[in-house]
Design a protein around this motif. Structure first.
Motif, mmCIF file in Angstrom:
data_model
loop_
_atom_site.group_PDB
_atom_site.id
_atom_site.type_symbol
_atom_site.label_atom_id
_atom_site.label_comp_id
_atom_site.label_asym_id
_atom_site.label_seq_id
_atom_site.Cartn_x
_atom_site.Cartn_y
_atom_site.Cartn_z
ATOM 1 N N ARG A 245 31.757 88.859 50.762
ATOM 2 C CA ARG A 245 32.394 87.582 50.405
ATOM 3 C C ARG A 245 32.941 87.648 48.988
ATOM 4 O O ARG A 245 32.288 88.153 48.079
ATOM 5 N N TRP A 246 34.166 87.167 48.843
ATOM 6 C CA TRP A 246 34.834 87.079 47.536
ATOM 7 C C TRP A 246 35.168 85.626 47.250
ATOM 8 O O TRP A 246 35.175 84.793 48.148
ATOM 9 N N ARG A 247 35.577 85.397 46.016
ATOM 10 C CA ARG A 247 36.233 84.125 45.748
ATOM 11 C C ARG A 247 37.529 84.139 46.543
ATOM 12 O O ARG A 247 38.100 85.203 46.803
ATOM 13 N N PHE A 248 38.015 82.983 46.949
ATOM 14 C CA PHE A 248 39.150 82.912 47.853
ATOM 15 C C PHE A 248 40.375 83.660 47.321
ATOM 16 O O PHE A 248 41.030 84.381 48.067
ATOM 17 N N ILE B 298 41.286 80.962 58.588
ATOM 18 C CA ILE B 298 42.480 80.396 57.975
ATOM 19 C C ILE B 298 43.732 81.036 58.560
ATOM 20 O O ILE B 298 44.670 80.353 58.940
ATOM 21 N N GLU B 299 43.734 82.360 58.618
ATOM 22 C CA GLU B 299 44.890 83.106 59.126
ATOM 23 C C GLU B 299 44.391 84.270 59.968
ATOM 24 O O GLU B 299 43.254 84.709 59.821
ATOM 25 N N TYR B 300 45.267 84.770 60.820
ATOM 26 C CA TYR B 300 44.907 85.931 61.633
ATOM 27 C C TYR B 300 46.164 86.686 62.029
ATOM 28 O O TYR B 300 47.257 86.136 62.025
ATOM 29 N N THR B 301 45.981 87.952 62.360
ATOM 30 C CA THR B 301 47.097 88.768 62.818
ATOM 31 C C THR B 301 47.260 88.571 64.321
ATOM 32 O O THR B 301 46.452 87.903 64.964
ATOM 33 N N CYS C 18 38.919 84.546 56.712
ATOM 34 C CA CYS C 18 37.968 83.465 56.956
ATOM 35 C C CYS C 18 37.501 82.869 55.629
ATOM 36 O O CYS C 18 37.400 83.562 54.634
ATOM 37 N N ARG C 19 37.200 81.589 55.680
ATOM 38 C CA ARG C 19 36.692 80.903 54.491
ATOM 39 C C ARG C 19 35.427 80.151 54.874
ATOM 40 O O ARG C 19 35.392 79.476 55.898
ATOM 41 N N GLU C 20 34.423 80.263 54.006
ATOM 42 C CA GLU C 20 33.127 79.670 54.311
ATOM 43 C C GLU C 20 32.379 79.376 53.017
ATOM 44 O O GLU C 20 32.229 80.262 52.179
#
Length: 61
Positions: free
Chosen positions: A42-45, A2-5, A16-18
């Protein structure tokens, strides 16, 4: 992902989302060659996003 540095640094972080969950990946490089890749559990978003924001602010490791 989703985002990155910034890719210009030796250490890059990615949010990351999966499958409905999210995690943060840290990639370290030396002279452009990947040296290591680490991922959080892994967490909830929403939880991962909170840690991501703290990381960007310099409040997390």
């Amino acid at each position: 992902m989703i985002e990155y540095t910034c890719e210009c640094e030796d250490t890059v972080h990615e949010l990351c989302r999966e499958a409905g969950l999210a995690y943060i990946r840290r990639i370290t490089r030396l002279d452009g060659v990947v040296q290591s890749v680490h991922e959080t559990y892994r967490w909830r978003f929403k939880e991962a996003q909170d840690v991501w924001i703290a990381l960007l602010k310099g409040e997390a490791r």
